[in-house]
Design an enzyme around this catalytic site. Structure first.
Site, mmCIF file in Angstrom:
data_model
loop_
_atom_site.group_PDB
_atom_site.id
_atom_site.type_symbol
_atom_site.label_atom_id
_atom_site.label_comp_id
_atom_site.label_asym_id
_atom_site.label_seq_id
_atom_site.Cartn_x
_atom_site.Cartn_y
_atom_site.Cartn_z
ATOM 1 N N ARG A 2 0.844 -1.193 0.000
ATOM 2 C CA ARG A 2 0.000 0.000 0.000
ATOM 3 C C ARG A 2 0.883 1.249 0.000
ATOM 4 N NH1 ARG A 2 -4.810 -0.641 4.312
ATOM 5 N NH2 ARG A 2 -3.201 -0.018 5.783
ATOM 6 N N ASP A 14 -10.501 5.327 13.686
ATOM 7 C CA ASP A 14 -9.169 4.855 13.312
ATOM 8 C C ASP A 14 -9.076 4.578 11.816
ATOM 9 O OD1 ASP A 14 -10.947 2.646 14.417
ATOM 10 O OD2 ASP A 14 -9.492 1.450 13.303
#
Length: 476
Positions: A226, A301
């Site tokens: 990522r 989060d």
């Protein structure tokens, strides 16, 4: 010849030959991280028992090595655009053993500093205390040929102090979903983290209960590469407020502003920063609503301070329009349904403001309250403008909220396809929208045209288009 979004293992040589961009790095051994990375200026916990769950204190990161995939490794796919445009790599690098080992967590790149980020968060409306990167590792900081700073991160690369009850791994099916969605959302114009590549092990198996029925089965482990400029979340500040680490919070906020919001300065920089974080995230949500994207798990989060779509888990895209669509089977109360996303992000931003309170003056706190008070109208206007553009309208006028709302109601009543309805409206002459015979070949329009209000709505839409053509908005 039109290029695919992805470079598969079998085609990487072909895509390497097709590349017409300026010279890219063709040998991974020539590719290096910035050393030291900027985030090395922040406190890093050097816990020797890196794979044992622990309550970390007074640190933003934990220094944790990857736990490489084992067994026979294979490249599933790679994003040509992400590799070339972000990492300066020739796409053919994706097929090399060094690159596959890099994504699997086996090959260390010069200059790297492998860390996991500490954060907390509100999950489904309740405080969940320490969460953190339980199966992800930030590898380093890469500054590309355009001067952009990116942090490559592996997901599924082993246990960390934040793994809790997890095994630090991801399986192929969820990894492939993240890979595809990250790149699809980017090319749809949605602010998002990126995915560079996906590697799977044919032999490294992990146990997963896919149907939550109590019958776990072995699945192949995989790792996704990522990419993001940074991985800070709203929960990055929440954990510091909860643990009363106020000095560290101020230090982290100052660092984020300096490195990722350098245009923000002055005594009121915390207020300006909150405002930009809030508006970036609401701009992002407006793009979600425009393409029918539903994140599925909008905990604090999972909200980036950079306003990027992050953590693709149980997401989904609307097929037939249903405002209460929920892609997450564990969201029993539909808290994160499609049409609730704007208000949930505002709720998350309110929690973010509460987290920042210890470093704010009373005056700054009041200024942020005023900003929050205007967020609902702001995102409502952004979403309305998004839908109007899908209808070929470039400005907002009286009656537009009703015009769009009535269309959505008819879509839901007739289970018309969200994407196809808008697309097919652009394929049909406006004069034919009320002609059922002209809509026979347009399956979604044929469905929505069965609504009893369709004819009157089409008349309103025609008048709105005519009015826009006769009286263009002077601000356009």
């Amino acid at each position: 010849m039109r290029r695919s979004l992805f470079v598969t293992a079998a085609l990487y040589k072909q895509y390497g030959e097709m590349s017409t961009a300026t010279a890219k790095i063709v040998n991974l051994n020539d590719w290096k991280f910035k050393h030291p990375p900027s985030y090395a200026k922040l406190p890093i916990d050097d816990n020797p028992e890196y794979n044992v769950p622990v309550a970390v204190k007074n640190a933003v990161f934990s220094k944790v090595p990857t736990e490489p995939l084992t067994g026979k490794l294979r490249l599933v796919c790679a994003s040509e655009n992400a590799l070339s445009d972000i990492l300066d790599l020739d796409p053919k690098v994706a097929g090399t053993e060094e690159f596959i080992d890099f994504v699997a967590g086996k090959h260390a790149v010069e200059g790297g500093l492998t860390v996991c980020h500490r954060y907390g968060g509100h999950q489904f409306g309740f405080w969940s205390d320490q969460l953190g990167d339980g199966r992800a590792h930030i590898l380093g900081e890469y500054v590309n040929s355009k001067g952009e700073s990116w942090q490559p991160q592996l997901k599924g690369s082993g246990e960390t102090p934040y793994s809790r009850f997890g095994d630090g791994r991801t399986v192929l099916r969820s990894s492939l979903r993240e890979m595809v969605a990250s790149e699809a959302c980017y090319h749809l114009g949605i602010p998002t983290t990126r995915a560079g590549a996906l590697v799977v092990s044919d032999d490294h198996k992990v146990w997963r209960d896919k149907t939550y029925s109590g019958h776990a089965r072995p699945e192949r482990a995989a790792v996704v590469l990522r990419l993001a400029p940074a991985w800070y979340r709203l929960g990055s500040l929440e954990i510091l407020q909860r643990r009363q680490e106020v000095d560290l919070m101020r230090r982290l906020v100052d660092f984020i502003v300096e490195h990722h919001f350098p245009h923000i300065t002055g005594e009121d920089k915390y207020v300006k920063w909150f405002s930009e974080v809030a508006h970036r995230n609401l701009d992002m949500v407006a793009t979600w609503q425009g393409v029918g994207f539903t994140h599925g798990v909008l905990n604090t989060d999972n909200i980036s301070v950079l306003g990027l779509t992050i953590d693709y888990g149980p997401y989904g895209f609307l097929d037939h329009y249903y405002g209460s669509y929920v892609p997450n089977s564990s969201d029993d109360m539909a808290r994160y349904a499609f049409d609730k996303q704007p208000q949930i992000v505002i709720w998350n931003l309110q929690k973010f403001a509460e987290a920042l309170a210890p470093i704010l003056t009373d005056e700054q706190t009041e200024s942020i309250k005023e900003i929050i008070a205007g967020l609902e109208d702001y995102v409502g206007d952004k979403i309305l403008h998004t839908y109007l553009r899908k209808l070929g309208l470039t400005d907002t006028r009286a009656g537009d909220v009703k015009l769009v709302g009535e269309l959505m109601i008819m879509m839901q009543q007739t289970t018309s396809d969200f994407t196809a309805t808008f697309r097919q409206m652009g394929e049909v002459d406006i004069s034919d929208l009320g002609d059922s015979s002209a809509l026979e070949s347009k399956w979604s329009l044929a469905k929505i045209s069965q609504a009893k209000e369709w004819g009157s709505w089409v008349d309103k839409y025609r008048r709105r288009l005519t009015d826009a053509a006769v009286r263009p908005n002077s601000n356009q």
